[in-house]
Structures are given as structure tokens and as C-alpha cells.
Write a protein that holds these residues in place. Structure first.
Motif: not given
Length: 166
Positions: A8-9, A12, A15, A39, A43, A104, A107-108
Motif C-alpha cells: 500500500f505504501w 500511498f 498519491a 485509503v 487501513n 493518512a 498509514v503513517y
């Protein structure tokens, strides 16, 4: 689906680069809501459902962090930096700091080894509360009344936040 969650990174990062180099794309703008839904969905796939339920069952930390993100830190920063900035810059900073935790953030948290379930819950909660807290804080701190179409805003938020759960 495993490929998408494992890498996914890459999507990401792509994007982010598109957002930087093509910030006002008329081609992509109508699809922003769907991108945010994807997104959030990814997650959710990467999250432990049991951990999410535990976060909901013990809401003290969520309440504390939500207040910290949406009220306490913005008020402190507004008053501290308001001493050094002119009115326009102080208002711009206020608008920036009263925004919710973005989609986001989980994700981080995942990339950096943080608590992605907590980050996901904070993203959802602060996103749902911000249509109420943003106008209120701007009015209380600056005296400017903001009119927002709450029906349309909450409709979009519910699409972005709740559709990926199903």
C-alpha cells in the motif's frame, strides 16, 4: 488483496506525488471521495478488529486525544503564535491546526510502527467532529462566523468513513 495491503505504501507514495505535482487536477477532483474511501478501507484491512473494539470499549484515551487534537493544542498554539503573527497569518495558522487527523495518519502509524488502530479511530472521530469544532473555535477565538452546509458535509463524511466499514 494481500498485494494491495502489503504494498500500500507504493500507492500511498504515488498519491502524494500526484497531489504535489498535479494539485488541482480537474480529472481527479471528482474522485477524491472515492480515493479517501479506498485509503480508509485498506487501513481497515490492515487493522486488528479486536483492537478497534478494545479502543471503543475503553474510550478515555480516545476522548483525551480527541480533545487534545481538536481543542487544547489549537487553542494553545493560537494564543502563543498570536503574539508573534499578524491577524491574517494567525487566522491561517488557526485554520491549519484545527483540522482533524487525516485519513493518512493510520498509514503513517503503520509505516512507522505506531498504534495504527488508535490512529484509525482518531482519524474517524476527529473527522466526524470537525464540522462542529472548526466553526466553533474560529468563532470563539477570532470572532468570525462561518456558515457550513452541515447536511452535505456530514453526507460526504459518512460516505468516506462508514462505507469502507461495510
Amino acid at each position: 488483496m494481500k498485494f494491495l495491503t502489503n504494498y500500500f505504501w507504493i500507492f500511498f507514495l504515488l498519491a502524494i506525488l500526484i497531489g504535489i505535482f498535479v494539485p488541482h487536477s480537474r480529472l481527479l477532483s471528482p474522485y477524491i471521495i472515492y480515493f479517501l474511501m479506498v485509503v480508509l478501507f485498506i487501513n481497515l484491512l490492515k487493522s486488528d478488529t479486536g483492537e478497534l473494539i478494545n479502543k471503543i470499549k475503553n474510550p478515555k484515551l480516545l476522548i483525551y486525544l480527541t480533545l487534545l487534537i481538536l481543542v487544547i493544542v489549537p487553542v494553545i498554539i493560537h494564543f502563543v503564535f498570536g503574539l508573534f503573527l499578524n491577524d491574517e497569518h494567525a487566522l491561517a495558522l488557526l485554520i491549519l491546526i484545527i483540522m482533524p487527523a487525516g485519513m493518512a495518519v493510520p498509514v503513517y502509524a503503520s509505516i512507522l510502527g505506531g498504534d495504527k488502530e488508535l490512529a484509525l479511530m482518531l482519524s474517524v472521530i476527529t473527522s466526524l467532529l470537525c464540522p462542529l469544532t472548526i466553526p466553533l473555535l474560529i468563532y470563539l477565538l477570532v470572532g468570525i462566523k462561518i456558515n457550513i452546509n452541515l447536511t452535505q458535509l456530514f453526507t460526504n463524511l459518512c460516505l468516506i468513513i462508514f462505507v469502507p466499514f461495510f
